[in-house]
Design a protein around this motif. Structure first.
Motif, short mmCIF file in Angstrom:
data_model
loop_
_atom_site.label_atom_id
_atom_site.label_comp_id
_atom_site.label_asym_id
_atom_site.label_seq_id
_atom_site.Cartn_x
_atom_site.Cartn_y
_atom_site.Cartn_z
N THR A 138 -15.77 8.95 -3.19
CA THR A 138 -14.44 9.05 -2.60
C THR A 138 -14.44 8.59 -1.15
O THR A 138 -15.35 8.91 -0.38
N VAL A 143 -11.59 7.94 2.26
CA VAL A 143 -10.24 8.17 2.79
C VAL A 143 -10.09 7.38 4.08
O VAL A 143 -10.99 7.36 4.93
N LYS A 155 -2.12 8.85 4.49
CA LYS A 155 -3.45 8.84 3.85
C LYS A 155 -3.53 7.81 2.74
O LYS A 155 -2.65 7.70 1.89
N LYS A 177 -6.31 7.22 -0.17
CA LYS A 177 -7.50 7.82 -0.79
C LYS A 177 -7.89 7.01 -2.01
O LYS A 177 -7.04 6.62 -2.81
N THR A 210 -10.94 6.86 -5.16
CA THR A 210 -12.13 7.34 -5.85
C THR A 210 -12.70 6.19 -6.66
O THR A 210 -12.04 5.67 -7.56
N GLU A 270 -5.34 7.60 -6.83
CA GLU A 270 -4.65 8.88 -6.95
C GLU A 270 -5.00 9.74 -5.74
O GLU A 270 -6.16 9.82 -5.33
N GLY A 271 -4.00 10.40 -5.17
CA GLY A 271 -4.21 11.18 -3.95
C GLY A 271 -3.75 10.46 -2.70
O GLY A 271 -3.69 11.06 -1.61
N THR A 272 -3.41 9.18 -2.84
CA THR A 272 -2.79 8.44 -1.72
C THR A 272 -1.39 8.99 -1.49
O THR A 272 -0.69 9.38 -2.43
N ASP A 273 -0.97 9.03 -0.23
CA ASP A 273 0.35 9.58 0.10
C ASP A 273 1.47 8.79 -0.58
O ASP A 273 1.32 7.59 -0.88
N SER A 308 3.58 5.47 -4.81
CA SER A 308 2.69 5.76 -3.68
C SER A 308 2.78 4.64 -2.65
O SER A 308 3.40 3.61 -2.87
#
Length: 580
Positions: free
Chosen positions: A239, A241, A255, A257, A259, A272-275, A323
């Motif tokens: 991962t 960031v 952000k 992010k 993976t 997945e997990g990006t703003d 996103s």
């Protein structure tokens, strides 16, 4: 055995010929264009795709533009299936239909053989203005793509050799420099024409069947090399960031992010997990985000893999809809090829640092500077220019210091710094300063490249500037105990002596004649422990104005004077691990 050897040689000859053709296309485009952004900065890319739209060769050009050509061609194929004929030329720029961002216009020319498309030649280039509410088309306050310029879906500009003048007129009537844009479009069309002519010459020596077979092998070979390189990395999830300063509306960092999932010979880049997408123009549509992800992954996998569509087959990219890296239409996206494309690559670097560390550099500086426009008092003509002379620098990497004047990461030195004297002829400004900024390079065993101080005095009547960029809050990262690089800074000095600090994203500002702009671009991050840097290298950096004596002592544990290295003091400093 001899037949096999002949086949290998033939493939190599065809591969090299395709690469040479893309180079010649780039040279033709550079020399026949009119605008400084083409002829001086070379902000373009040329490539060749096969009849299915798969990228075969992309030797010449900007990385973030080159690989995107395959998306544009596949949009043309989707829309014009069965309607592509010899002598056709297509044009496209829409980020939601195969483009990067609106200023990057793609010109696509097919080579038709026996009624079927054998190749497509593509040139994608950044034009100085594509309309919209701000000259230069970088509208820092845009909240939807309609405010950024003219959207061109995949459409025929030329049919069987006949130009659709109505289409050309529609485009040129919506931009501020119509003659320059039209001339540059002709330059792109001409570059593609040269590519088609050279491909036809290739057909004199090899049949279409043999050429298609060789191209198929080249794509398959790139895939094999990619899968082999992935197998050489340990399975697992890694991962990374990275952060964008802001979008010009919100002040909080944004952000990104990723993976990176490696399993066997497959690699998946999952964002997945990006703003979520934002209000401002730092969103990145699917084409730009995917291209940036490919760049980051292939950089980590090694330089021996050809950058073609075969290499992309083993690299899956997942971009969550809605996103920052895959926004819903009509989100604004103009800054995307600089930020966040560079930060997408940067996040991948940080994710894979533990498994590909010595192949990956520390953080690069981010672009941050204005576009400027107005009326040139010398000829009363409208002009649009960009601060290409204020580029930042690259990060250090195992074995060498970061390259100066190399950022942003998405362009990797592809955008050239214009000649200062030529710039002063083209635009009504005077260059006051263009030099290395001391103490801006991130310290490391292999330091980052130093930033640049660039000052110009505007003499247009009037002059307007629009700020766009990033890197005023988030510095280039250091790697392997290296230190971060510096931040970007931009300042105006008025004729009355007032100093005005500018944000990285600002709407148009009218400047009085004589105003001085100073951009201090960021230095790259450092790689490795600075206190392991060779003392002689620290001394040379001091002599060259890259670092000061105090910085040498603080960051590197090296005591310097004008006479040279104080070896006794340096040994004591490094032995004791002294820091200021």
């Amino acid at each position: 055995m001899n037949a096999k050897l002949d086949e290998v040689i033939e493939r190599a000859v065809i591969a090299n010929r395709l690469d040479t053709i893309t180079k010649e296309m780039g040279y033709a485009l550079e020399r026949s264009s009119r605008s400084p952004i083409f002829a001086e900065a070379c902000d373009f890319a040329c490539g060749i795709c096969n009849g299915d739209g798969d990228l075969v060769s992309q030797i010449n050009g900007i990385p973030i533009l080159a690989a995107a050509g395959t998306f544009s061609i596949k949009e043309v194929i989707r829309k014009y299936s069965g309607q592509v004929e010899e002598g056709d030329v297509f044009i496209i720029n829409d980020p939601y239909q195969g483009g990067n961002h609106l200023p990057d216009i793609g010109i696509i020319t097919p080579l038709v053989v026996e009624g079927k498309v054998l190749f497509y030649c593509v040139s994608r280039a950044h034009h100085g203005d594509i309309g919209g509410s701000v000259a230069g088309s970088y509208n820092a306050k845009a909240t939807e793509i309609f405010q950024e310029g003219l959207r061109i879906p995949p459409i025929k500009l030329v049919s069987k050799g006949q130009v659709f003048n109505e289409v050309m007129d529609l485009i040129t009537q919506n931009v501020r420099n119509p003659h320059m844009l039209q001339n540059d479009l002709w330059a792109q069309i001409g570059a593609n024409k040269i590519g088609v002519v050279r491909l036809r010459e290739l057909l004199y020596n090899y049949s279409p069947t043999r050429i298609k077979g060789a191209v198929g092998y080249l794509l398959d070979h790139a895939e094999r090399l990619t899968r082999q390189a992935i197998r050489g990395m340990p399975d697992g999830d890694y991962t990374g960031v990275e952060w964008v300063d802001d979008d010009g509306f919100q002040t909080n960092p944004i952000k990104i992010k990723v993976t990176v999932k490696i399993k066997g010979e497959e690699m998946m880049l999952d964002f997945e997990g990006t703003d979520p997408q934002v209000k401002g123009f730092v969103n990145s549509a699917l084409v730009t985000s995917t291209t940036a992800a490919w760049i980051g992954a292939l950089w980590a996998l090694g330089p021996d893999i050809p950058r073609n569509s075969g290499a992309f087959r083993a690299i899956k990219v997942l971009l969550p809809k809605g996103s920052l890296v895959n926004p819903h239409e009509p989100a604004p996206v103009t800054l995307s090829t600089l930020t966040p494309a560079s930060e997408i690559i940067s996040a991948i670097f940080q994710a894979l640092d533990s498994v590909a560390g010595e192949r990956l550099p520390a953080g690069f500086g981010r672009y941050c500077g204005p576009s400027f426009y107005g009326i040139d008092p010398r000829n009363q003509e409208f002009y649009v220019g960009f601060a290409f002379c204020a580029l930042g620098s690259g990060g250090g990497i195992a074995g060498r210091d970061g390259y100066p004047y190399m950022a942003p990461l998405s362009n990797y030195g592809g955008v050239r710094a214009p000649n200062i004297e030529a710039n002063e002829i083209q635009y009504p400004h005077l260059t006051l300063c263009h030099e290395i900024e001391m103490d801006s390079a991130g310290a490391g065993m292999w330091r980052g490249g130093p930033g640049i101080r660039y000052s110009i005095q505007f003499n247009g009547e009037p002059t307007n500037i629009v700020m766009f960029g990033d890197g005023m809050k988030v510095p280039p990262f250091g790697t392997a105990s290296g230190q971060p690089g510096s931040l970007n800074r931009v300042e105006l000095a008025t004729v009355d002596g007032e100093k005005i600090s500018l944000a990285s994203k600002e709407s148009a500002r009218l400047l009085p004649k004589g105003t001085v702009l100073t951009v201090v671009s960021s230095g790259g991050g450092g790689w490795g422990d600075p206190w392991r840097r060779a003392t002689e290298s620290v001394w040379q950096d001091f002599l060259n104005g890259v670092i000061s004596a105090s910085k040498a002592k603080q960051d590197y544990g090296v005591a310097l004077s004008k006479e040279g290295v104080d070896w006794a003091a340096t040994d004591e400093l490094r032995l004791m691990g002294y820091r200021m």
